[in-house]
Design an enzyme around this catalytic site. Structure first.
Site, PDB file in Angstrom:
ATOM      1  N   ASP A   1      36.817  32.532  38.603  1.00  0.00           N
ATOM      2  CA  ASP A   1      36.087  33.780  38.712  1.00  0.00           C
ATOM      3  C   ASP A   1      37.091  34.918  38.648  1.00  0.00           C
ATOM      4  O   ASP A   1      37.566  35.392  39.662  1.00  0.00           O
ATOM      5  CB  ASP A   1      35.322  33.774  40.041  1.00  0.00           C
TER       6      ASP A   1
ATOM      7  N   ASN B   1      56.639  44.737  38.615  1.00  0.00           N
ATOM      8  CA  ASN B   1      56.467  43.453  37.911  1.00  0.00           C
ATOM      9  C   ASN B   1      56.751  42.242  38.811  1.00  0.00           C
ATOM     10  O   ASN B   1      56.872  41.127  38.331  1.00  0.00           O
ATOM     11  CB  ASN B   1      57.330  43.396  36.644  1.00  0.00           C
TER      12      ASN B   1
ATOM     13  N   SER C   1      44.869  18.336  31.514  1.00  0.00           N
ATOM     14  CA  SER C   1      45.164  17.837  32.858  1.00  0.00           C
ATOM     15  C   SER C   1      46.623  17.415  32.995  1.00  0.00           C
ATOM     16  O   SER C   1      47.193  17.482  34.087  1.00  0.00           O
ATOM     17  CB  SER C   1      44.245  16.665  33.195  1.00  0.00           C
TER      18      SER C   1
ATOM     19  N   ASP D   1      51.358  37.357  42.943  1.00  0.00           N
ATOM     20  CA  ASP D   1      51.208  38.805  42.890  1.00  0.00           C
ATOM     21  C   ASP D   1      52.018  39.424  44.032  1.00  0.00           C
ATOM     22  O   ASP D   1      52.266  38.781  45.048  1.00  0.00           O
ATOM     23  CB  ASP D   1      49.723  39.157  43.068  1.00  0.00           C
TER      24      ASP D   1
ATOM     25  N   ASP E   1      38.074  38.572  38.113  1.00  0.00           N
ATOM     26  CA  ASP E   1      37.616  39.942  37.948  1.00  0.00           C
ATOM     27  C   ASP E   1      38.847  40.811  38.012  1.00  0.00           C
ATOM     28  O   ASP E   1      39.575  40.786  38.986  1.00  0.00           O
ATOM     29  CB  ASP E   1      36.652  40.325  39.074  1.00  0.00           C
TER      30      ASP E   1
HETATM   31 CA    CA Z   1      60.854  44.641  39.285  1.00  0.00          CA
END
Ligand code: CA
Length: 582
Positions: free
Chosen positions: A191, A236, A270, A212, A193
């Protein structure tokens, strides 16, 4: 003589709690799996309801035989009653999962109570019975009219005769459908988004794509070119930001400018996602609570372990062998690449259904760095569970069309200067040749289940991951390899004749032969290169060895693909340590 089922059922009430646990142990994994990643259909069309229900029935049967086998063997190994064995198994399961179990029990209690009254398995296992018989009597395994009777164990005398239907199976099916519905609608599988990167490990989180560094800010993510040289923040997520107080130069500019930074993307199946079912889940001689500690993680990662995988692995393996990956090697070569990885693979991925999966690639052609994309669907174009398996294999013409569509899509998404490496299909004859007469983990205690038996059982239920290779029929195995070779040749031809605006393109064979050779030199056995539970996928050892072979080939034949070695690696390490980790 076997007592009638109704008599047996009357002997075994009062174990509601353990039965509920068992129920969830048996079903949650299967349902999670069914909801998230059951083998994708061949081609781009959704599977027909008939096919889905057939697969579902087959997987239900496999799940039942597996769990009942484990219970039986636990009872045997600890010389205990079946009831005690069920309790033992339940105590091994992580508490978190048990809690979820009780919630479901509350939701569906009335149905379960009704079922319990009719049907329980706890005393149905005795010396005359085996897991096949139990699961058939529970109607969780069914013989369809005109179809063969499917069994994992050698059939005992008097098998499969005179079962009475004491269980309320329509209720069970109904219940399972409801749970499946709840899971489908509550868990965010696939999912995506907005920002596709995450600070959560599983459910397609950072085990699959670089972690992240700010989940709320969609302009910060691994793989982008730094914003204003990351003077103020690490846009980044590579752990490098700020300004050197000595000369006022931003660290990103100093260490990463012109460093050929690039990410790693895997488009795969897989094998690429690294499918693995821990053998300790079904090896009763060594079973403990520790054996199941990884159960919740495994299921929320679709039984895949991308964090240890050949292309995008970044954590030390906890499932045997060791971790080596293209990502880790590119990071070591240039630390500016830290966290820039994406594993876009799915169990059942093939050239056809990858066209759907590829849309979840996260790469901005203008803002992001280039990437090395590995395209590796190594078997599903020739692997399916159908009885007429040859008729369901991808043809060379379809392969050409599918791969060209994928490449044209990539050309609209990948930043200029990217690279694509097409990997050929594996020669799966290796599997039968090295496993067929060995004992499966379920068969080690009593020396009664070989891989040959397992393959036949899965074939019979039409849920084999690959009827063409996992079969005693040598002609069929050869024909499957022949088609695999034809499809690899399509990839090879594309790599030599096609040109794209934003990437160059290469082909390499799947390095199975070299991997086996290397492992032999290290003193290993070929069967150790195959996943023990499914008898089909490459093991952790095979994955790690494959990486070193791929790397050497790339270094030798296409060094520009790997980019330059960054002369500032040591300085980056000295200032930014582990760069925020993974
Ligand atoms: Ca950086």
């Amino acid at each position: 003589m076997q007592p009638p089922w109704s008599y047996q059922a009357s002997r075994m009430r009062g174990s509601r709690r353990t039965f509920l646990n068992l129920f969830c142990i048996l079903w949650l994994p299967l349902l999670l799996k069914a909801a998230s990643s059951s083998p994708l259909p061949h081609g781009n069309d959704p599977p027909s309801p008939a096919l889905q229900s057939g697969l579902y029935k087959g997987h239900t049967c496999v799940g039942c035989v597996l769990v009942v086998s484990v219970i039986e063997q636990l009872a045997q190994w600890h010389n205990s009653t079946v009831k005690a064995a069920v309790e033992r198994l339940c105590n091994y399961i992580p508490e978190k999962l048990q809690g979820f179990c009780y919630v479901l029990a509350e939701l569906y209690g009335p149905h379960i109570a009704e079922l319990l009254w009719f049907c329980t398995i706890s005393s149905s296992i005795d010396k005359e019975m085996n897991a096949d018989v139990v699961c058939h009597s529970l109607k969780l395994c069914k013989q369809d009219p005109g179809q063969p009777l499917c069994h994992l164990y050698p059939p005992p005398k008097k098998i499969f005769t005179g079962f009475s239907s004491v269980c309320a199976f329509p209720l069970l099916a109904n219940l399972c459908e409801k749970i499946k519905y709840v899971i489908r609608n509550k868990l965010p599988f696939e999912d995506f988004d907005g920002d596709k990167f995450s600070t959560f490990p599983t459910l397609r989180g950072y085990h699959w794509r670089g972690r992240d560094c700010d989940d709320k800010n969609t302009t910060m993510y691994p793989g982008r070119r730094p914003d204003n040289w990351d003077v103020n923040s690490d846009s980044n997520c590579n752990g490098i930001w700020g300004v050197d107080p000595k000369d006022g130069i931003p660290y990103e500019e100093k260490f990463c400018k012109g460093a050929d930074s690039q990410g790693v993307v895997l488009l795969g199946d897989s094998a690429g996602a690294h499918f693995h079912i821990p053998p300790e889940w079904m090896t009763v001689t060594e079973m403990s609570a520790k054996s199941f500690a990884n159960l919740p993680m495994a299921f929320t990662d679709e039984l895949d372990w991308p964090q240890f995988s050949e292309i995008t692995g970044f954590l030390n393996s906890t499932i045997g062998g060791w971790t080596d990956s293209l990502y880790l090697r590119l990071r070591q070569r240039n630390r500016c690449n830290h966290r820039d990885l994406q594993n876009i693979s799915q169990n059942g991925g093939s050239s056809g259904n990858l066209l759907y999966l590829i849309k979840s690639l996260a790469r901005n052609q203008l803002l992001d760095y280039p990437a090395i994309v590995i395209y590796a669907t190594i078997g599903n174009d020739v692997c399916n569970g159908n009885r007429d398996t040859l008729a369901h294999m991808t043809t060379p013409k379809e392969m050409l069309s599918n791969v060209m569509q994928a490449l044209r899509y990539l050309d609209t998404r990948l930043p200029n200067g990217s690279h694509v490496i097409l990997t050929g299909l594996v020669d799966g004859r290796f599997l039968w040749d090295n496993l067929h007469d060995r004992y499966h983990p379920l068969g080690q205690l009593n020396r009664d289940v070989t891989y040959s038996q397992l393959y036949s059982f899965l074939n019979c239920l039409q849920v084999s991951p690959c009827s063409g290779w996992l079969t005693p029929n040598e002609t069929l195995r050869n024909l499957t390899s022949e088609r695999a070779l034809q499809l690899s040749n399509v990839l090879k031809e594309i790599a030599t004749s096609e040109k794209f605006a934003n990437f160059d393109i290469f082909y390499m064979d799947f390095p199975l032969r070299q991997t086996a050779e290397e492992w032999r030199k290290m003193g290993g056995q070929p069967w150790q290169l195959i996943e023990p539970v499914d008898g089909f996928h490459p093991s952790q050892i095979a994955a790690a060895l494959g990486t070193s072979i791929t790397w050497r080939k790339a270094l030798h034949e296409w060094p520009h693909v790997l980019g330059k070695e960054n002369p500032f690696n040591h300085q980056i390490e000295a200032i930014f340590k582990d760069q925020g980790g993974h």
